[in-house]
Design an enzyme around this catalytic site. Structure first.
Site, mmCIF file in Angstrom:
data_model
loop_
_atom_site.group_PDB
_atom_site.id
_atom_site.type_symbol
_atom_site.label_atom_id
_atom_site.label_comp_id
_atom_site.label_asym_id
_atom_site.label_seq_id
_atom_site.Cartn_x
_atom_site.Cartn_y
_atom_site.Cartn_z
ATOM 1 N N GLY A 67 -53.549 119.603 72.224
ATOM 2 C CA GLY A 67 -52.428 119.257 73.230
ATOM 3 C C GLY A 67 -51.201 118.513 72.937
ATOM 4 N N CYS A 68 -50.889 117.868 73.897
ATOM 5 C CA CYS A 68 -49.678 116.704 73.573
ATOM 6 C C CYS A 68 -50.051 115.763 72.560
ATOM 7 C CB CYS A 68 -49.351 116.255 74.893
ATOM 8 S SG CYS A 68 -48.677 117.540 76.177
ATOM 9 N N ALA A 69 -51.090 115.481 72.253
ATOM 10 C CA ALA A 69 -51.481 114.435 71.518
ATOM 11 C C ALA A 69 -51.620 114.888 69.839
ATOM 12 C CB ALA A 69 -52.933 114.060 71.559
ATOM 13 N N ALA A 70 -51.244 116.182 69.776
ATOM 14 C CA ALA A 70 -51.410 116.689 68.509
ATOM 15 C C ALA A 70 -50.213 116.277 67.529
ATOM 16 C CB ALA A 70 -51.523 118.399 68.596
ATOM 17 N N PHE A 111 -50.479 111.204 73.310
ATOM 18 C CA PHE A 111 -51.456 111.170 74.331
ATOM 19 C C PHE A 111 -51.794 112.466 74.772
ATOM 20 C CE2 PHE A 111 -48.612 107.385 75.101
ATOM 21 C CZ PHE A 111 -49.499 106.480 74.539
#
Length: 338
Positions: A120-123, A316
């Site tokens: 997700g956004c942590a990628a 994150f």
């Protein structure tokens, strides 16, 4: 923002949770977003098959120009790239888009392919860290990072809980790319990276995969995650003999205003240090894995830091996972790579 509030009020008229949802959307700080289809089409749901077809068409249409610009900025050619890391959580292709890029854009057939689909956004932060790891393991290598996030293709018209309505007003679409060079170049010289997962929070950010596609689920506790993560960032910097509250630049995932405000509070820094993240949120919304790359672009384009300036990159996402990196600004004469 005005269009978002208008369609939310029309589509969900009369529902008791609507006033709270509208207030939360107004408080996101998102002024505008970009989406790959006209909003009238986005509000319809043609089915998972058609949405994934659009994902494939749009990713192949929009990534080449961004990749070419990233290569040009890094002063490298496609043949100089040793690995491609492709990050996306809003569609599915197999083989990965990495194979298509290699075939279409002149990368070597022996280019390593590293697709990351479920962070997700942590990628975005994870991609930077895995590129760093690759260059450390293979000195002199160059890694291309590509992010394609079409969050609007995950819109679910029938979902009207607070988390879904807030997400509908927060996420945007974007494509981004960056190069991590093994030697030479100008930018953030990566020195250290780490990952951290907050125990027992795996259900706080998640997808439910149904016949209609990805159903994004956001727990109300997510905005408060900076309180446990800020000490992790502090300890990470301390292990490098740095103070996380006294760095020269910060490239941080803009998940929402509460995330940025809380991180400023718990790191004891002025919220202005996150100006690149705030600008990204204001002008593009939460663009998932592309956020840190877009915030980094803004760092490059302002009055760039002095050589040796210290900084933090942090993404994150689901897990709850934090991907962190430390680096210093390097201003080197570009080197020709054989």
């Amino acid at each position: 923002m005005e269009e978002t509030l208008d369609f939310a009020a029309r589509v969900h008229a009369g529902k008791p949770q609507l006033p709270l949802a509208l207030r939360l959307i107004r408080n996101t700080g998102v002024q505008k977003r970009h989406i790959v289809q006209p909003i009238e089409q986005t509000l319809k749901h043609p089915g998972l098959t058609e949405r994934n077809r659009i994902y494939e068409v749009e990713s192949k249409k929009r990534t080449p120009a961004v990749v070419e610009e990233a290569l040009q900025n890094a002063d490298v050619a496609a043949r100089d790239i040793d690995a491609i890391i492709y990050v996306s959580c809003t569609g599915f292709l197999m083989p990965s888009l990495t194979a298509w890029l290699i075939n279409k854009l002149g990368f070597r057939p022996d280019t390593r392919q590293i697709p990351i689909a479920q962070l997700g956004c942590a990628a975005g932060g994870a991609a930077v860290n895995r590129a760093h790891d690759f260059c450390m393991a293979h000195p002199g290598s160059n890694v291309l990072i590509v992010s394609a996030e079409f969050c609007s293709l995950c819109y679910q018209p029938d979902m009207d809980d607070i988390g879904s309505l807030l997400s509908d007003g927060l996420f945007g679409d974007a494509v981004a790319a960056a190069v991590v060079r093994g030697t030479g170049g100008t930018g953030i010289e990566l020195e250290r990276n780490a990952s951290y997962l907050i125990p027992n929070t795996e259900e706080w950010i998640s997808y439910q995969v149904r016949d209609t596609g990805f159903h994004f689920q956001l727990d109300r506790r997510v905005p408060g995650t900076m309180e446990p993560l800020a000490p992790v960032l502090r300890e990470f910097a301390k292990d490098h003999s740095w103070d996380a509250g006294k760095l020269d630049f910060y490239i941080v995932h803009a998940g929402g205003p509460r995330i940025l405000d809380d991180l400023a509070k718990f790191l004891d820094v002025d919220r202005e240090v996150f100006r690149h993240s705030w600008s990204t949120l204001n002008e593009y919304g939460n663009i998932a894995s592309a956020v840190v790359l877009e915030a980094a672009r803004r760092l490059f384009e302002e009055d760039t830091p002095a050589t040796g300036a210290s900084g933090l990159i942090a993404g994150f996402g689901p897990g709850i996972t934090a991907e962190m990196a430390l680096g210093t600004w390097a201003d080197n004469v570009p080197q020709t790579i054989d």
